[in-house]
Scaffold this motif. Structure first.
Motif, short mmCIF file in Angstrom:
data_model
loop_
_atom_site.label_atom_id
_atom_site.label_comp_id
_atom_site.label_asym_id
_atom_site.label_seq_id
_atom_site.Cartn_x
_atom_site.Cartn_y
_atom_site.Cartn_z
N GLY A 1 33.67 40.88 23.24
CA GLY A 1 33.18 41.79 24.33
C GLY A 1 33.48 41.27 25.70
O GLY A 1 33.09 41.95 26.44
N TRP A 2 34.33 40.09 25.48
CA TRP A 2 34.60 39.38 26.78
C TRP A 2 35.45 40.45 27.91
O TRP A 2 34.97 40.65 28.95
N GLU A 3 36.48 41.26 27.18
CA GLU A 3 37.10 42.16 28.25
C GLU A 3 35.99 43.03 28.88
O GLU A 3 36.28 43.45 29.89
N ARG A 4 35.27 43.66 28.18
CA ARG A 4 34.02 44.57 28.60
C ARG A 4 33.34 43.98 29.53
O ARG A 4 33.20 44.60 30.61
N THR A 5 32.86 42.79 29.36
CA THR A 5 32.07 42.19 30.21
C THR A 5 32.83 41.70 31.67
O THR A 5 32.29 41.91 32.66
N ARG A 6 33.98 41.48 31.47
CA ARG A 6 35.01 41.15 32.66
C ARG A 6 35.05 42.27 33.46
O ARG A 6 34.96 42.03 34.80
N ARG A 7 35.26 43.50 32.86
CA ARG A 7 35.41 44.53 33.53
C ARG A 7 34.23 44.94 34.25
O ARG A 7 34.20 45.67 35.57
N GLU A 8 33.25 44.96 33.87
CA GLU A 8 31.83 45.30 34.48
C GLU A 8 31.55 44.50 35.46
O GLU A 8 30.98 44.98 36.41
N VAL A 9 31.96 43.14 35.62
CA VAL A 9 31.68 42.20 36.54
C VAL A 9 32.44 42.36 37.70
O VAL A 9 32.23 42.57 38.84
N LEU A 10 33.81 42.78 37.47
CA LEU A 10 34.79 43.18 38.48
C LEU A 10 34.39 44.56 39.15
O LEU A 10 34.48 44.45 40.28
N ASP A 11 34.03 45.28 38.32
CA ASP A 11 33.61 46.67 39.04
C ASP A 11 32.33 46.50 39.87
O ASP A 11 32.13 46.96 41.10
N TYR A 12 31.56 45.71 39.18
CA TYR A 12 30.11 45.46 40.18
C TYR A 12 30.42 44.93 41.37
O TYR A 12 29.84 45.45 42.49
N TYR A 13 31.35 44.05 41.73
CA TYR A 13 31.56 43.18 42.74
C TYR A 13 32.76 43.86 43.56
O TYR A 13 33.14 43.50 44.54
N GLY A 14 33.16 45.17 43.06
CA GLY A 14 34.19 45.73 43.58
C GLY A 14 35.59 45.29 43.75
O GLY A 14 36.41 45.54 44.69
N TRP A 15 35.70 44.39 42.81
CA TRP A 15 37.24 43.56 42.64
C TRP A 15 37.13 42.82 43.81
O TRP A 15 38.45 42.54 44.65
N ARG A 16 36.33 41.96 44.52
CA ARG A 16 36.28 41.42 45.68
C ARG A 16 35.97 39.81 45.52
O ARG A 16 34.84 39.84 44.55
N HIS B 1 40.94 40.61 47.77
CA HIS B 1 41.11 41.49 46.25
C HIS B 1 40.96 40.46 45.17
O HIS B 1 41.62 39.24 45.44
N ALA B 2 40.23 40.51 44.03
CA ALA B 2 40.33 39.61 42.98
C ALA B 2 40.15 40.29 41.92
O ALA B 2 39.67 41.39 41.66
N ASN B 3 40.90 39.77 40.94
CA ASN B 3 41.06 40.32 39.47
C ASN B 3 40.71 39.08 38.44
O ASN B 3 41.07 39.43 37.06
N GLN C 1 31.34 34.74 38.17
CA GLN C 1 31.72 34.97 39.45
C GLN C 1 33.28 35.86 39.36
O GLN C 1 34.01 35.48 38.71
N VAL C 2 33.33 36.59 40.41
CA VAL C 2 34.59 37.32 40.63
C VAL C 2 35.44 36.15 41.73
O VAL C 2 34.79 36.16 42.70
N LEU C 3 36.61 35.99 41.32
CA LEU C 3 37.32 35.07 42.26
C LEU C 3 38.75 35.84 42.48
O LEU C 3 39.41 36.24 41.64
N CYS C 4 39.17 35.51 43.70
CA CYS C 4 40.76 35.80 43.95
C CYS C 4 41.44 34.70 43.31
O CYS C 4 40.97 33.68 42.77
#
Length: 112
Positions: free
Chosen positions: A17-32, A50-52, A74-77
């Motif tokens: 489920g990592w890919e799903r979790t990853r996508r949810e975290v990125l979406d939540y923080y607006g890919w920033r 911008h961060a992915n 955390q979302v990081l560039c």
């Protein structure tokens, strides 16, 4: 420049489920990027670039599973992720060097 990710075994440790979790975290923080930086005004705030990449704040050790809870992610560039990873790698190298030095010290005949 080599891509260390391609040589890494890190992907093998991902939780289901990592890919799903990853996508949810990125979406939540607006890919920033959320890495804390001090602005020109002296105020601490997220980088905002911008961060992915999603980073584990506290990395798993000794083959333990990753903690994929939201408060450990955390979302990081790319630049801040590389910077943080470099700091962590330097810390691991330092700890291993100290362990080797201590082991060599205790192999001395006086401790036998």
């Amino acid at each position: 420049m080599t891509n260390d990710w391609n040589k890494s075994h890190r992907k093998e440790r991902f939780n289901p489920g990592w890919e799903r979790t990853r996508r949810e975290v990125l979406d939540y923080y607006g890919w920033r990027c959320q890495y804390p930086v001090i602005g020109d005004d002296g105020v601490l705030r997220p980088c905002g670039a911008h961060a992915n990449e999603v980073d584990h704040i506290v990395r798993a050790e000794d083959g333990q599973p990753d903690d994929d809870s939201w408060d450990n992610l955390q979302v990081l560039c790319r630049a801040h992720h590389a910077y943080k990873t470099g700091l962590e790698s330097a810390d691991v190298r330092r700890r291993k060097r100290v362990e080797r030095e201590e082991a060599r010290w205790y192999r001395h005949p006086a401790f036998g």
